[in-house]
Every structure is written in structure tokens, then in C-alpha cells.
Design a protein around this motif. Structure first.
Motif, PDB file in Angstrom:
ATOM      1  N   ILE A 268       0.608  -1.214  -0.047  1.00 45.74           N
ATOM      2  CA  ILE A 268       0.064  -0.070  -0.032  1.00 45.74           C
ATOM      3  C   ILE A 268       0.825   1.039   0.022  1.00 45.74           C
ATOM      4  O   ILE A 268       1.863   1.152   0.773  1.00 45.74           O
ATOM      5  N   ASN A 269       0.603   2.151  -1.012  1.00 41.04           N
ATOM      6  CA  ASN A 269       1.332   3.513  -0.882  1.00 41.04           C
ATOM      7  C   ASN A 269       2.747   3.129  -1.583  1.00 41.04           C
ATOM      8  O   ASN A 269       3.806   3.682  -0.994  1.00 41.04           O
ATOM      9  N   ALA A 270       2.572   2.433  -2.613  1.00 35.54           N
ATOM     10  CA  ALA A 270       4.025   1.996  -3.294  1.00 35.54           C
ATOM     11  C   ALA A 270       4.621   3.345  -3.919  1.00 35.54           C
ATOM     12  O   ALA A 270       5.943   3.423  -4.071  1.00 35.54           O
ATOM     13  N   ALA A 271       4.018   4.280  -4.144  1.00 37.65           N
ATOM     14  CA  ALA A 271       4.279   5.275  -5.043  1.00 37.65           C
ATOM     15  C   ALA A 271       2.846   6.488  -4.864  1.00 37.65           C
ATOM     16  O   ALA A 271       1.885   6.012  -4.426  1.00 37.65           O
TER      17      ALA A 271
ATOM     18  N   MET B  36      10.708   4.839  -4.504  1.00 38.53           N
ATOM     19  CA  MET B  36       9.780   6.013  -4.775  1.00 38.53           C
ATOM     20  C   MET B  36       8.591   5.861  -3.646  1.00 38.53           C
ATOM     21  O   MET B  36       7.954   6.670  -3.508  1.00 38.53           O
ATOM     22  N   ALA B  37       8.722   4.892  -2.831  1.00 38.56           N
ATOM     23  CA  ALA B  37       7.585   4.840  -1.843  1.00 38.56           C
ATOM     24  C   ALA B  37       7.779   5.585  -0.547  1.00 38.56           C
ATOM     25  O   ALA B  37       8.890   6.021  -0.240  1.00 38.56           O
ATOM     26  N   TYR B  38       6.691   6.070  -0.069  1.00 40.38           N
ATOM     27  CA  TYR B  38       6.804   6.866   1.044  1.00 40.38           C
ATOM     28  C   TYR B  38       5.603   6.402   2.287  1.00 40.38           C
ATOM     29  O   TYR B  38       4.659   6.327   1.786  1.00 40.38           O
ATOM     30  N   ASN B  39       6.246   5.965   3.221  1.00 39.31           N
ATOM     31  CA  ASN B  39       5.051   5.184   4.243  1.00 39.31           C
ATOM     32  C   ASN B  39       4.579   4.243   3.578  1.00 39.31           C
ATOM     33  O   ASN B  39       3.142   4.218   3.730  1.00 39.31           O
TER      34      ASN B  39
END
Lengths: 141, 425
Positions: free
Chosen positions: B92-95, B409-412
Motif C-alpha cells: 500500500i502506498n508504493a508510489a 519511490m515509496a513513502y510510508n
């Protein structure tokens, strides 16, 4: 139990953010860093140009309110506000920067004004040296 | 129970078929699926980063990843054996990237007041693998289905895990079509990845040499030296360019069987890893001059890792240091778990009466600025909860350093794993 927790977490976790003007400016910075690197520059230089952008220029992007076509038909569109640009157009600056040729990228070098010359939209989202109202200083590629 | 399971499968297949049929009306673009037709803005750095994340997902959580996580451990064990696994994974939230959101029934949805939103990209993958080792010969096969989904205002994320969990069955059925057309299925579900890998090799207690062919990537090779518990893994092939890895070191080293020592001090994993990162490229289209005027800008992401596991039976400590592109302490974390968690992990799936295993991880991950990928660096809080019982295992992890290394590129990012695995020897 873990599956339920995971599922619940995924469902409840919001999958979007409402953008503000800074998103358009950041995206332009990412484009400068990215095009620097993909045109053969090193990563430190790309990162430094990103930081220079925000040291030298002020982000002034303000997003206009989305005008719902249905509301327009009903005759109740929100009044346009001066100096606001549609968010879609604001991201045009970053798209234009990523489209410049590597020759142009090389000529731009450390001149952030030249990078922001890739499209007139860049002059609408930043203010600073070499940028006039509605236009930018350098040349696009 | 069998009837109930059958009903579940039929319901799952029915739901997938419904989405399959409705998908052409709801497609986002050729790279991502979105149920409401949400798009990411092409040409932005973060769009290209998201596209890269989707490609990486297909590699890591597809058939090739299943080989490395499940087949290789079987091949390293002494004696004959067989293995079957079925695995589900979501990031979840890979980019995230700017994109378009839509109005419904003439009204802007919450979060879509500007007609634009920063949409998140979730990645789903499911795979299965079977492997056999008899005498000096090994054989293995794995198939997978992966899917990148653009999430935006008004989309219920809970739908996709259910749909994509049917993936292995679907992927297995579609492999023959994938042989005929490389892009099979993408007209219907944009971004969908169907992959399979098959191969075999030579196994001995001194050296195992395995090779195979992945539909998506081509040939690959893997060499292991079981006696030394050393490992060198290299993934090669033209399209592995985006994710070339080289790992070398010691894995779960038991100090040559000094059990008195390892019962107290635990086992040591010590390795160096080199990942080859390629910043998001400008997409190639026939009219896109910039796409033909660029270099890959590749650079190395090099880190050293020290993991001491099962300390006194109950504790793991993990540290890693990044040397390139920026020198910094990359990760530090502590896991508290039920006794012998990691040692039992190695034999997961072989003992139906194995005790329930639970582990809780807390720590931090520190990342360098990667503006060319569209992300800023900094520290992120790391959390993980793992559980395993008999043949079943599952985990939920936020900011897992392995995930962040694969998806810069992921964030959290939040990882969700679930699977079943049977091993016999």
C-alpha cells in the motif's frame, strides 16, 4: 485476526491527498533533478539543483477551484480568481522540463532560470530572478 | 468445509469476472488499473516512478520472487523433498503522483475539489510455486499475477485484496496465452502482469547450481554453497536492468554447529547488497523526442547488513549501513518474538503441529534524498507484526527496509503478506 487488522488498515487508510500549489513546484524540482541525471549529470548535481530551485525561487502556485461542468450548466460556476491556474496546467511545468533535449539540459547547467524557461507555466508557479509575470527566462528545448 | 471453500472460490471468480468485464469502461491508462478511471499525470517524474514501481512489483512479487523466497530454501536443505506454496502480497502506498480525480453525479468527491488529487499507487501480487528435489536433481515451477491499482477519492481499497488473491489460479490458467501474446490481458486490465518461471538444476551438499527461464525476464542463474551457508545471488537478463541485484555474505550462520553458543548469542546473517537503481525515464512514444534522448542515469545503492537472530531465543537485532549513494545509518530495529522464531521460520510449512509464532518489530529506516525519483529522504518509523501457525503465515509491516530498497519511490509504504506453505522431506 491479523488478516482482519491488515484489511481494516488498508481500507481505512486514505489513498489520496488534496494537492496544493507546493506540489506543482516540488514536481518541477523533481523534473530538474531527474532530467539532470537522465541527461548524464551526476546525482549530487541533480539534488543540488533541486535545492537551488527552492533557495532562489518562491513557489507562488495557487490552484483554481475546479469548475464542475454540471454546475456550469446550472449557471452556478464558481467565479474565477485572478492568478489562479488549474492544477492540471500547473503540472505542465514539470512535464515540459522533462521533455527538454539533453543538449538544452547541458546548456541550462546550474541556471535554474533557464530550466524554468521550459514552459510559460513555470513563470506562473515560481517567482524569482529572471522570471517575469506569465513568462520565464530561459529557453525550452 | 470443502463445499464452503468451493463457494468462496466461485464467488471470488465471479467477482473477478465482473470486474474483468466492466474493466474496459473503467480503465485508467495502459500502465495502471483504476476502478473509477482515475489517472496519474503522464510525463511527471512521479508518474514515471509509479510506472517503474509497477514493473518492479511484477518482478519481486511475481514468479521470480516466489522462486527466490520459497524454492531456494528447499534446494538448500539436505535430503530429498518437495514444496508447495500459495502467497499473497500487497504494498500500500508504493508510489504517489499527481493525477486526475472525477466527479460523480455532478458532485466533486471529498478530496477532489480541484479536479486533481495526489493519487496513491497500491501494488498487488499473488503467486504459487511447486518444487521437487530428488537425488542430485531439482525441478521447480511458479506462476503469478500482479496488478498496480491507482487509488483516489472515493475508492474502497478493501476490494482489491479479495480480487487479486485469486491470482495464482488465474495466472496458471493464462500462462499458455501469455506464451502467445506478451501483453495478454492488458487490454482488459491495464498493468496486469502474468508471469511464470520454470527450471531445474544440480544439487549436492557442496554446491547447488540452478537455472531457469522466466517468461517476463529471460534466463537466470543461481549458485549456492550450502556447507558454507554462503550465498551469492545474481539476477541477470536484459530486463532485469531495472532491478539488478548482487547479494553476498552469510545467511543464518550457526558457527559450524556450536549449539551452546548459538542458543545464547543467536545466529548471524552478514551480507553486502548492491542494487542498481535507474531513475524514472521519460516514457518512449513514437513522437517523444526526449525518450530517445536520454541515458539511464543508473547508480548503485550499496548497503552492508548485520542481523543477529534468536538471541537467547527471543530477540533479533538488525542494523544496516548505506555506503552509496550517500553514507548513512540505513536501518536499526529490534524484534521481540516467541522462542526460536527465525530457526522455525526456516522450516515453515513442514510441521503442522509447530507452535504459534508471533513477532513484533520496532525501529527506524533512514533514506537519502532521491529527488530524481520524486521523493525526499529522511527517517521513517518502522513497525512490523508477524504471525505463523502450522502451514499459515502472515505479516503486516510499515516502512520495511527491504520494501523501501526495492521501491525507492515509496513513502510510508505498508506491506501485507499472507500465505500457506507445505514442505516435505
Amino acid at each position: 485476526l491479523l488478516g482482519i487488522l491488515a484489511w481494516g488498515g488498508a481500507v481505512s487508510c486514505q489513498g489520496y491527498e488534496e494537492p496544493d500549489g507546493n506540489d506543482a513546484c516540488q514536481e518541477a524540482g523533481y523534473a530538474i533533478a531527474n532530467r539532470t541525471v537522465t541527461c548524464g549529470g551526476d546525482r549530487d548535481t541533480g539534488n543540488e539543483r533541486y535545492r537551488s530551485l527552492f533557495r532562489q525561487y518562491t513557489c507562488i502556485a495557487q490552484f483554481g477551484v475546479y469548475v464542475d461542468p454540471v454546475d456550469s450548466v446550472d449557471g452556478t460556476p464558481p467565479a474565477p480568481v485572478p492568478n489562479q491556474i488549474p492544477p492540471g496546467a500547473a503540472f505542465g511545468c514539470s512535464v515540459a522540463i522533462r521533455q527538454i533535449s539533453c543538449d538544452q539540459a547541458s546548456r541550462n547547467g546550474d541556471s535554474i532560470a533557464s530550466w524554468l524557461g521550459a514552459a510559460p507555466t513555470c513563470g506562473q508557479i515560481f517567482s524569482g530572478p529572471g522570471l517575469g509575470a506569465g513568462g520565464a527566462g530561459g529557453q525550452g528545448g | 468445509v470443502a463445499e464452503r471453500a468451493g463457494r468462496r472460490w466461485r464467488a471470488g471468480a465471479g467477482a473477478l469476472a465482473a470486474v474483468w468485464l466492466a474493466a474496459p469502461l473503467a480503465r485508467a491508462d495502459n500502465n495502471f488499473y483504476s476502478p473509477d478511471g482515475y489517472t496519474l499525470t503522464p510525463g511527471t517524474t512521479r508518474y514515471e516512478a509509479a510506472r517503474q514501481a509497477a514493473a518492479t512489483n511484477a518482478q519481486i512479487f511475481g514468479a521470480v520472487g516466489a522462486y527466490s523466497r520459497h524454492v531456494v530454501p528447499l534446494l538448500k536443505k539436505e535430503g530429498d523433498g518437495a514444496m508447495f506454496e500459495l502467497e499473497y502480497h500487497a504494498t500500500i502506498n508504493a508510489a504517489k503522483a499527481p493525477g486526475e480525480c472525477k466527479v460523480k453525479l455532478g458532485k466533486a468527491l471529498d478530496g477532489c475539489n480541484l479536479g486533481t488529487s495526489i493519487n496513491h499507487l497500491d501494488l498487488y501480487g499473488s503467486n504459487f510455486a511447486i518444487a521437487y528435489k530428488g537425488g542430485p536433481i531439482s525441478l521447480f515451477y511458479s506462476a503469478s499475477l500482479t496488478m498496480p491499482v491507482v487509488i483516489g477519492p472515493g475508492i474502497n481499497r478493501g476490494l482489491f485484496p479479495y480480487l487479486t488473491i485469486t491470482g495464482p489460479v488465474l495466472a496458471h490458467a493464462m500462462v499458455p496465452m501469455r506464451l502467445i501474446s506478451k501483453d495478454f490481458g492488458k487490454d482488459v486490465l491495464p498493468g496486469i502482469g502474468i508471469d511464470a518461471i520454470g527450471g531445474g538444476g544440480f544439487v549436492s551438499s557442496y554446491l547447488t547450481v540452478n537455472g531457469g527461464y522466466a517468461l517476463s525476464q529471460g534466463l537466470f542463474g543461481d549458485i549456492q554453497v550450502p556447507k558454507l551457508q554462503g550465498f551469492v545471488t545474481a539476477l541477470v537478463g536484459d530486463k532485469f536492468r531495472e532491478l539488478s541485484t548482487l547479494v553476498a555474505g552469510l545467511r543464518q550462520f550457526d558457527y559450524f554447529g556450536l549449539t551452546d553458543f548459538t542458543d545464547t548469542a543467536g545466529r548471524t546473517t552478514l551480507y553486502a547488497r548492491q542494487l542498481r537503481y535507474i531513475p524514472p525515464q521519460t516514457a518512449a512514444t513514437p513522437t517523444d523526442a526526449a525518450a530517445n534522448d536520454q541515458r539511464d542515469g543508473a547508480f548503485n545503492f550499496v548497503s552492508g547488513h548485520l542481523e543477529q537472530t534468536d538471541i537467547a531465543g527471543y530477540l533479533d537485532v538488525s542494523l544496516s549501513y548505506l555506503t552509496k549513494p550517500t553514507a548513512l545509518l540505513h536501518e536499526a530495529s529490534v524484534t521481540v518474538h516467541t522462542k526460536g522464531f527465525r530457526a522455525q521460520e526456516a522450516v515453515q510449512g513442514s510441521d503442522p503441529n509447530a507452535a504459534l509464532r508471533v513477532g513484533l518489530t520496532l525501529g527506524m529506516v533512514n533514506l537519502p534524498d532521491l529527488y530524481d525519483f520524486g521523493v525526499e529522504g529522511g527517517r521513517r518509523f518502522r513497525f512490523g507484526l508477524e504471525i505463523a501457525d502450522g502451514f499459515f503465515y502472515a505479516s503486516i509491516r510499515s516502512n520495511d527496509p527491504q520494501t523501501l530498497a526495492m521501491f525507492p519511490m515509496a513513502y510510508n509504504a505498508l506491506d501485507i503478506w499472507a500465505g500457506i506453505k507445505f514442505t516435505s522431506n
